[in-house]
Each structure stands twice: as C-alpha cells, then as structure tokens.
Design an enzyme around this catalytic site. Structure first.
Site, mmCIF file in Angstrom:
data_model
loop_
_atom_site.group_PDB
_atom_site.id
_atom_site.type_symbol
_atom_site.label_atom_id
_atom_site.label_comp_id
_atom_site.label_asym_id
_atom_site.label_seq_id
_atom_site.Cartn_x
_atom_site.Cartn_y
_atom_site.Cartn_z
ATOM 1 N N GLY A 49 19.487 -21.998 -81.658
ATOM 2 C CA GLY A 49 19.342 -20.546 -81.634
ATOM 3 C C GLY A 49 18.017 -20.159 -81.004
ATOM 4 O O GLY A 49 17.072 -20.952 -80.978
ATOM 5 N N GLN A 54 10.797 -15.150 -78.623
ATOM 6 C CA GLN A 54 10.420 -16.547 -78.364
ATOM 7 C C GLN A 54 10.346 -16.877 -76.879
ATOM 8 O O GLN A 54 9.939 -17.975 -76.509
ATOM 9 C CB GLN A 54 11.420 -17.500 -79.028
ATOM 10 C CG GLN A 54 11.365 -17.425 -80.544
ATOM 11 C CD GLN A 54 12.342 -18.404 -81.148
ATOM 12 O OE1 GLN A 54 13.525 -18.133 -81.218
ATOM 13 N NE2 GLN A 54 11.847 -19.566 -81.558
ATOM 14 N N CYS A 98 12.126 -24.460 -86.042
ATOM 15 C CA CYS A 98 12.009 -23.296 -85.171
ATOM 16 C C CYS A 98 11.336 -23.757 -83.891
ATOM 17 O O CYS A 98 10.324 -24.459 -83.946
ATOM 18 C CB CYS A 98 11.168 -22.217 -85.854
ATOM 19 S SG CYS A 98 10.931 -20.751 -84.828
ATOM 20 N N LEU A 99 11.898 -23.374 -82.737
ATOM 21 C CA LEU A 99 11.335 -23.832 -81.468
ATOM 22 C C LEU A 99 9.903 -23.336 -81.262
ATOM 23 O O LEU A 99 9.157 -23.919 -80.489
ATOM 24 C CB LEU A 99 12.225 -23.400 -80.297
ATOM 25 C CG LEU A 99 13.609 -24.065 -80.258
ATOM 26 C CD1 LEU A 99 14.433 -23.505 -79.102
ATOM 27 C CD2 LEU A 99 13.495 -25.582 -80.160
ATOM 28 N N HIS A 140 18.076 -16.538 -89.311
ATOM 29 C CA HIS A 140 16.785 -17.040 -88.822
ATOM 30 C C HIS A 140 16.370 -16.279 -87.555
ATOM 31 O O HIS A 140 15.231 -15.807 -87.443
ATOM 32 C CB HIS A 140 16.885 -18.544 -88.538
ATOM 33 C CG HIS A 140 15.651 -19.135 -87.942
ATOM 34 N ND1 HIS A 140 14.816 -20.005 -88.619
ATOM 35 C CD2 HIS A 140 15.071 -18.962 -86.714
ATOM 36 C CE1 HIS A 140 13.794 -20.335 -87.836
ATOM 37 N NE2 HIS A 140 13.923 -19.719 -86.670
ATOM 38 N N GLU A 141 17.316 -16.147 -86.610
ATOM 39 C CA GLU A 141 16.984 -15.483 -85.344
ATOM 40 C C GLU A 141 16.748 -13.985 -85.556
ATOM 41 O O GLU A 141 15.887 -13.389 -84.906
ATOM 42 C CB GLU A 141 18.076 -15.716 -84.296
ATOM 43 C CG GLU A 141 18.392 -17.177 -83.993
ATOM 44 C CD GLU A 141 17.170 -18.031 -83.703
ATOM 45 O OE1 GLU A 141 16.161 -17.501 -83.226
ATOM 46 O OE2 GLU A 141 17.237 -19.251 -83.969
ATOM 47 N N HIS A 144 13.273 -13.150 -86.393
ATOM 48 C CA HIS A 144 12.370 -13.078 -85.233
ATOM 49 C C HIS A 144 12.287 -11.655 -84.681
ATOM 50 O O HIS A 144 11.233 -11.227 -84.212
ATOM 51 C CB HIS A 144 12.849 -14.005 -84.111
ATOM 52 C CG HIS A 144 12.432 -15.438 -84.286
ATOM 53 N ND1 HIS A 144 11.116 -15.840 -84.235
ATOM 54 C CD2 HIS A 144 13.148 -16.560 -84.506
ATOM 55 C CE1 HIS A 144 11.044 -17.150 -84.404
ATOM 56 N NE2 HIS A 144 12.268 -17.622 -84.577
HETATM 57 CO CO CO Z 1 12.793 -19.575 -84.920
#
Ligand code: CO
Length: 182
Positions: A49, A54, A98-99, A140-141, A144
């Site tokens: 995701g 991000q 998380c990236l 989660h996304e 953000h």
């Molecule tokens: Co994340």
C-alpha cells in the site's frame, strides 16, 4: 500525452507526512498518471500500500494491492478522496510496516472491518466494505492522509524498542536538509 511520472519515497520525518492531505478536484490524465506511478513505486519498494504524502503529494489518494504482485492487477485498489464511514468488527493485532519507516515493524490494533466512501480514478463515487488484510491496509494508508503515522499507533514499548532506528531516520533527514536536499 502527459510525461510519465517517477516518484521517490518520502521517509519519516519529512514534514509532508504530517500534513492533512487535500481533496482531488480534477479527475484527469494527471491523476491517472499519478496513481500509476504510485503503484509502480509501491511494487518497486515491495509494499502492499502507498499514500500520496509518501511520494511528497498533499493529495487524498491511496493505492494498494494486498498481494504486492504487479501481475495480479485484479487486486489493485485505488481510492481517491476516501472517507471512512464506519470501523467495526473485532479489534485485531497485526504486525505492520511502512515504506516511510524502513526496517521498522510493530503490532498495531485495528478493527477488522471498514466501510469507505471513495471515488475511483474516473471520478465515480462508491461505498465499499473491506475486511481482513485489505481493511488493515486501507486503514493504514488512510491514516497517512490525516498525517497519522506508524510511530503514533505503536505501543510505548515498541517506540522504545525502535528508538535508535527512529533517531537514525531523524538524523538522516537532518543531514539531507542541511546538505540542501529535501
Ligand atoms: Co505507511
């Protein structure tokens, strides 16, 4: 034809990750290109995701593919201007990464199901319910887009456990900004 886009990951603690993202108003070729480039970067980064902040964009866009496999396009979900109407079901714990926090993983509690209103890339709005892993990725996304990060959701014990890694990310960001980078 719009230029093909290529994005880089924004890492914690870049300030854009803390901003509340703005709604998309134009459902045009640029939006489609942005979404495609987000999927490309997500796959390249071995993620499931990705949210627009991000890639440095204050826009309410998130993409996901629970398989993480670019060949399984039928699992691709792109949500534009999503709003979570309801979170329900049992609360479950699951290890999330998380990236924007490379190498950091923590058990996060979230409700199992979620009901979301969102537009597709074509601007068509719909209400959908997600459960299990997909629901977790969506939540989660979505965080953000509200400027909420993994570090806010993890337990105090995990924050302590990851203290060195978090400090290293901050130091790396400070070195990059001091060097005139982003
Ligand atoms: Co994340």
């Amino acid at each position: 034809m719009p230029q093909p886009l290529s994005f880089q990951l924004t890492l914690y603690p870049q300030p854009v990750l803390r901003k509340v993202a703005e709604p998309i108003r134009a459902f045009d070729a640029e939006l489609a290109a942005t979404v495609r480039a987000m999927f490309d970067l997500m796959y390249e980064s071995k993620g499931v995701g990705l949210a627009a902040p991000q890639v440095g964009l204050r826009q309410r866009i998130l993409v996901l593919n629970e398989t993480g496999d670019p060949a399984q396009v039928e699992h691709e979900i792109a949500l534009v201007n999503p709003s979570i109407l309801e979170r329900y079901g049992q609360t479950t714990q699951y290890e999330e990464g998380c990236l924007s926090f490379p190498g950091i993983y923590a058990e996060i509690s979230r409700p199992e199901r979620v009901k979301v209103r969102a537009s597709g890339v074509d601007g068509v709005e719909s209400v959908r319910e997600y459960e299990g892993f997909v629901s977790r990725i969506v939540q989660h996304e979505y965080d953000h887009l509200e400027g909420v990060l993994l570090v806010d959701r993890m337990s105090a014990a995990d924050r302590l456990r990851h203290k060195v890694a978090l400090e290293e990310l901050k130091a790396r960001y400070q070195r990059a900004t001091a060097a005139g980078g982003r």
